[in-house]
Write a protein that holds these residues in place. Structure first.
Motif, PDB file in Angstrom:
ATOM      1  N   PRO A 203       9.047  67.280  15.105  1.00 16.14           N
ATOM      2  CA  PRO A 203       8.283  68.076  16.061  1.00 16.14           C
ATOM      3  C   PRO A 203       7.591  67.196  17.096  1.00 16.14           C
ATOM      4  O   PRO A 203       7.241  66.060  16.819  1.00 16.14           O
TER       5      PRO A 203
ATOM      6  N   LEU B 268       1.455  71.542  19.038  1.00 19.71           N
ATOM      7  CA  LEU B 268       2.827  71.419  18.577  1.00 19.71           C
ATOM      8  C   LEU B 268       3.702  72.099  19.627  1.00 19.71           C
ATOM      9  O   LEU B 268       3.630  73.313  19.809  1.00 19.71           O
TER      10      LEU B 268
ATOM     11  N   ASP C  92       6.780  73.786  21.181  1.00 16.56           N
ATOM     12  CA  ASP C  92       7.915  74.529  20.627  1.00 16.56           C
ATOM     13  C   ASP C  92       8.493  75.417  21.722  1.00 16.56           C
ATOM     14  O   ASP C  92       7.988  76.507  21.977  1.00 16.56           O
ATOM     15  N   ASP C  93       9.579  74.958  22.358  1.00 15.38           N
ATOM     16  CA  ASP C  93      10.157  75.729  23.466  1.00 15.38           C
ATOM     17  C   ASP C  93      10.915  76.961  22.991  1.00 15.38           C
ATOM     18  O   ASP C  93      11.389  77.748  23.792  1.00 15.38           O
TER      19      ASP C  93
ATOM     20  N   ALA D 155       9.277  79.121  20.873  1.00 11.90           N
ATOM     21  CA  ALA D 155       8.213  80.103  20.613  1.00 11.90           C
ATOM     22  C   ALA D 155       7.944  80.901  21.890  1.00 11.90           C
ATOM     23  O   ALA D 155       7.709  80.326  22.951  1.00 11.90           O
TER      24      ALA D 155
ATOM     25  N   TRP E 100       0.599  74.443  11.694  1.00  8.12           N
ATOM     26  CA  TRP E 100       0.154  74.094  13.038  1.00  8.12           C
ATOM     27  C   TRP E 100      -1.230  74.685  13.295  1.00  8.12           C
ATOM     28  O   TRP E 100      -1.589  75.711  12.727  1.00  8.12           O
TER      29      TRP E 100
ATOM     30  N   LEU F  89       0.055  76.081  18.751  1.00  5.81           N
ATOM     31  CA  LEU F  89       1.471  76.103  19.085  1.00  5.81           C
ATOM     32  C   LEU F  89       1.608  76.266  20.595  1.00  5.81           C
ATOM     33  O   LEU F  89       1.151  77.261  21.157  1.00  5.81           O
TER      34      LEU F  89
ATOM     35  N   GLY G 270       3.779  77.258  23.227  1.00  3.23           N
ATOM     36  CA  GLY G 270       5.011  78.009  23.370  1.00  3.23           C
ATOM     37  C   GLY G 270       5.543  78.012  24.789  1.00  3.23           C
ATOM     38  O   GLY G 270       4.987  77.403  25.708  1.00  3.23           O
TER      39      GLY G 270
END
Length: 127
Positions: free
Chosen positions: A1, A21, A23-24, A26, A91, A94, A96
């Protein structure tokens, strides 16, 4: 990650740091309820939300509320929002897709960096 410090602009413009964190995949940005409770005195109030987050295990968790405002990563600024959810065990925050878009983020997987810009400043983040 991919994890990097991100700051939320709180009361009187004070920067409130969290480990984000990235996260593409999310579709929303989210903060765990426990992290929000830790930081809530430094942040603006939550707005009502009807959002539901589908967790990796398939469980659906309703949002506690939505926060909207400013964010900063290494001097690069953006406006965005996040939902607050119970159950963020892996997490605290996040980052996103909508917030990544606000920062015009480009993830370079070959060297595990993320480039962010606000049109004035550009930074290359290292994992």
């Amino acid at each position: 990650p991919f994890v990097h410090k991100i700051s939320i602009v709180g009361w009187e413009g004070r920067l409130v740091p969290v480990d984000g964190l990235f996260d593409d995949g999310a579709m929303v940005s989210a903060m765990s309820t426990s992290k929000y409770n830790e930081l809530k005195d430094s942040l603006h109030r939550l707005l009502p939300s009807r959002c539901t987050l589908r967790m990796a295990n398939g469980a659906e968790v309703p949002s506690v509320g939505c926060w909207k405002g400013g964010f900063e990563i290494d001097g690069v600024k953006a406006v965005g929002e996040f939902e607050v959810f119970e159950g963020g065990t892996s997490w605290d925050f996040l980052v996103g897709k909508p917030l990544l878009q606000a920062f015009k983020a480009i993830h370079r997987y070959d060297n595990d960096t993320v480039e962010v810009t606000d049109g004035v400043m550009k930074r290359c983040l290292h994992n």
